[in-house]
Design an enzyme around this catalytic site. Sequence first.
Site, PDB file in Angstrom:
ATOM      1  N   CYS A   2      -5.563   4.338   3.914  1.00 15.58           N
ATOM      2  CA  CYS A   2      -5.045   4.836   5.183  1.00 15.58           C
ATOM      3  C   CYS A   2      -5.516   3.870   6.261  1.00 15.58           C
ATOM      4  O   CYS A   2      -6.700   3.830   6.588  1.00 15.58           O
ATOM      5  CB  CYS A   2      -5.539   6.250   5.471  1.00 15.58           C
ATOM      6  SG  CYS A   2      -4.972   6.910   7.054  1.00 15.58           S
ATOM      7  N   GLU A 105       2.254   4.476   6.135  1.00 13.80           N
ATOM      8  CA  GLU A 105       2.032   3.654   4.952  1.00 13.80           C
ATOM      9  C   GLU A 105       3.253   2.761   4.766  1.00 13.80           C
ATOM     10  O   GLU A 105       4.352   3.096   5.212  1.00 13.80           O
ATOM     11  CB  GLU A 105       1.792   4.535   3.726  1.00 13.80           C
ATOM     12  CG  GLU A 105       1.191   3.809   2.550  1.00 13.80           C
ATOM     13  CD  GLU A 105      -0.078   3.074   2.914  1.00 13.80           C
ATOM     14  OE1 GLU A 105       0.009   1.847   3.165  1.00 13.80           O
ATOM     15  OE2 GLU A 105      -1.140   3.709   2.964  1.00 13.80           O
TER      16      GLU A 105
END
Length: 213
Positions: A2, A105
């Site tokens: 992340c 992402e």
Amino acid sequence: MCGRFSLVEAMHDLQAYYQFEMRDDFLYTPNRNLAPSQSAAAVVELNGKRYPASFRWGLIPPFAKDQKIGFKTFNARSETVSEKPSFKKAFESKRCLIPATSFYEWKKSGKEKQPFEIKRRDGDPITFAGLWESWRSGDELVRSCTILTTEPNDLMADIHNRMPVILERTDFDTWLNPDAESSSLHQLLKPCAGDLLTAEPISRERFKKSAGS
């Protein structure tokens, strides 16, 4: 992993959701593209009560020579978090909740990368399992944090080979409890259900627009 997330919730909504007591010294600025080294909002527990906190994203362990290590420690692998020197002590006693509206992402497609924005399907804030630490150099004190990651669920596996550990509200007490047993904590370090999240492709232009705080 992340490496980018957003938090744009109103403060009163965060307080209601996480049930924390406000602090006069807590500063909160919504951010649509929060990156490592920036200030991240978090929730900690002290003497049985929850409070908001601000941490530099990228954990700096107490033994670090300088702050640069934070650019390598903004994520911590849940499989080894209780063993790695940078995270071991924090995992034992300095756990926190890190709220997010969404996280980003990128999926590789040939030579290109397609950005995705991931949110909770029910509209609630996403809650990352986090750790925090204090680092001091002379008179300078920096409190920093990291986000734990795990294997991807079915949704995320198509985008990336890692994902953040996402906690449910029923997990908060255990994660913040300073006396929680290690076995109870490790049970939380798993992928969330695939149907909890939605993943929407976004254009690079939209992503750049969302980068402003």
